[in-house]
Design an enzyme around this catalytic site. Structure first.
Site, PDB file in Angstrom:
ATOM      1  N   LYS A  12       0.818  -1.213   0.000  1.00 11.34           N
ATOM      2  CA  LYS A  12       0.000   0.000   0.000  1.00 11.34           C
ATOM      3  C   LYS A  12       0.858   1.272   0.000  1.00 11.34           C
ATOM      4  O   LYS A  12       0.540   2.235  -0.682  1.00 11.34           O
ATOM      5  CB  LYS A  12      -0.979  -0.004   1.164  1.00 11.34           C
ATOM      6  CG  LYS A  12      -2.094  -1.026   0.968  1.00 11.34           C
ATOM      7  CD  LYS A  12      -3.162  -0.907   1.994  1.00 11.34           C
ATOM      8  CE  LYS A  12      -4.186  -2.029   1.957  1.00 11.34           C
ATOM      9  NZ  LYS A  12      -4.621  -2.544   0.705  1.00 11.34           N
ATOM     10  N   THR A  34      -9.852  -0.425  -4.399  1.00 12.20           N
ATOM     11  CA  THR A  34     -10.460  -1.119  -3.281  1.00 12.20           C
ATOM     12  C   THR A  34     -10.435  -0.151  -2.090  1.00 12.20           C
ATOM     13  O   THR A  34      -9.725   0.850  -2.104  1.00 12.20           O
ATOM     14  CB  THR A  34      -9.697  -2.425  -2.976  1.00 12.20           C
ATOM     15  OG1 THR A  34      -8.297  -2.148  -2.912  1.00 12.20           O
ATOM     16  CG2 THR A  34      -9.954  -3.468  -4.050  1.00 12.20           C
ATOM     17  N   GLY A  35     -11.206  -0.446  -1.072  1.00  8.68           N
ATOM     18  CA  GLY A  35     -11.474   0.496   0.013  1.00  8.68           C
ATOM     19  C   GLY A  35     -10.293   1.097   0.729  1.00  8.68           C
ATOM     20  O   GLY A  35     -10.115   2.316   0.738  1.00  8.68           O
ATOM     21  N   THR A  36      -9.469   0.280   1.359  1.00 12.45           N
ATOM     22  CA  THR A  36      -8.364   0.800   2.169  1.00 12.45           C
ATOM     23  C   THR A  36      -7.303   1.453   1.301  1.00 12.45           C
ATOM     24  O   THR A  36      -6.789   2.520   1.644  1.00 12.45           O
ATOM     25  CB  THR A  36      -7.750  -0.326   3.015  1.00 12.45           C
ATOM     26  OG1 THR A  36      -8.794  -0.968   3.749  1.00 12.45           O
ATOM     27  CG2 THR A  36      -6.723   0.215   3.982  1.00 12.45           C
ATOM     28  N   THR A  37      -6.993   0.834   0.181  1.00 14.55           N
ATOM     29  CA  THR A  37      -6.007   1.429  -0.739  1.00 14.55           C
ATOM     30  C   THR A  37      -6.489   2.805  -1.176  1.00 14.55           C
ATOM     31  O   THR A  37      -5.724   3.780  -1.174  1.00 14.55           O
ATOM     32  CB  THR A  37      -5.776   0.513  -1.953  1.00 14.55           C
ATOM     33  OG1 THR A  37      -5.299  -0.752  -1.497  1.00 14.55           O
ATOM     34  CG2 THR A  37      -4.777   1.118  -2.918  1.00 14.55           C
ATOM     35  N   SER A  54     -13.492  -2.913   0.470  1.00 12.84           N
ATOM     36  CA  SER A  54     -12.109  -3.346   0.690  1.00 12.84           C
ATOM     37  C   SER A  54     -11.951  -4.752   0.118  1.00 12.84           C
ATOM     38  O   SER A  54     -12.943  -5.464  -0.100  1.00 12.84           O
ATOM     39  CB  SER A  54     -11.763  -3.312   2.181  1.00 12.84           C
ATOM     40  OG  SER A  54     -12.541  -4.245   2.881  1.00 12.84           O
ATOM     41  N   HIS A  87      -6.671 -12.756   4.006  1.00 14.60           N
ATOM     42  CA  HIS A  87      -7.745 -11.771   3.882  1.00 14.60           C
ATOM     43  C   HIS A  87      -7.551 -10.818   2.702  1.00 14.60           C
ATOM     44  O   HIS A  87      -8.451 -10.058   2.369  1.00 14.60           O
ATOM     45  CB  HIS A  87      -7.867 -10.950   5.177  1.00 14.60           C
ATOM     46  CG  HIS A  87      -6.724 -10.006   5.394  1.00 14.60           C
ATOM     47  ND1 HIS A  87      -5.563 -10.407   6.014  1.00 14.60           N
ATOM     48  CD2 HIS A  87      -6.560  -8.703   5.069  1.00 14.60           C
ATOM     49  CE1 HIS A  87      -4.728  -9.365   6.057  1.00 14.60           C
ATOM     50  NE2 HIS A  87      -5.311  -8.333   5.492  1.00 14.60           N
ATOM     51  N   ASP A  90      -7.348 -11.769  -3.944  1.00 15.53           N
ATOM     52  CA  ASP A  90      -6.708 -12.826  -4.717  1.00 15.53           C
ATOM     53  C   ASP A  90      -6.562 -12.355  -6.156  1.00 15.53           C
ATOM     54  O   ASP A  90      -7.547 -12.012  -6.807  1.00 15.53           O
ATOM     55  CB  ASP A  90      -7.546 -14.099  -4.658  1.00 15.53           C
ATOM     56  CG  ASP A  90      -6.949 -15.232  -5.471  1.00 15.53           C
ATOM     57  OD1 ASP A  90      -5.750 -15.175  -5.789  1.00 15.53           O
ATOM     58  OD2 ASP A  90      -7.698 -16.170  -5.768  1.00 15.53           O
TER      59      ASP A  90
END
Length: 131
Positions: A12, A34-37, A54, A87, A90
């Protein structure tokens, strides 16, 4: 162009640095993450982007659905091949979709830079010819 940005946890910071370095190019395109990125990219760059869920909640699969619908032009998925956690997203399913639909996919910074420089120079416009 529609560009997806995804990164495993240990990548990240690399993704944030990449988006800082290429902000002037990226800001001219539609960005999806994606969410956190995405949260980290926004905090560092103020780039406008659309955040999917995420990775653990299916964000990578949401991006995959855009690939299947021919609504994604380029994906940068900085993956950690050595210590990826269960988590984390993939890449195999997404890679398969990109191969089926001929969507460029970078999995490391070297390839990501080549694709971004091609995008900047106008040499990544083959999708306009196909569509």
């Amino acid at each position: 162009m529609n560009i997806a940005l995804i990164a495993h946890d240990k990548k990240k910071k690399d993704m944030v640095n990449f988006t800082i370095a290429y902000k002037k190019i990226l800001e001219n395109h539609s960005l999806f993450t994606t969410g956190t990125t995405g949260k980290r990219i926004i905090e560092a760059t103020n780039l406008k982007l659309y955040r999917f869920l995420s990775g653990p909640l299916g964000g990578d699969q949401q991006i995959g659905s855009k690939v299947a619908e021919n609504k994604m032009d380029l994906i940068i998925f900085l993956r950690d091949p050595l210590t990826a956690q269960p988590h984390e997203p993939d890449i195999l399913a997404l890679m398969r979709l990109c191969d089926v639909h001929n969507i460029p996919l970078a999995t490391n910074l070297g390839t990501a830079e080549i694709l971004i420089k091609a995008l900047e120079s106008g040499n990544l416009n083959w999708r306009n010819i196909i569509d």
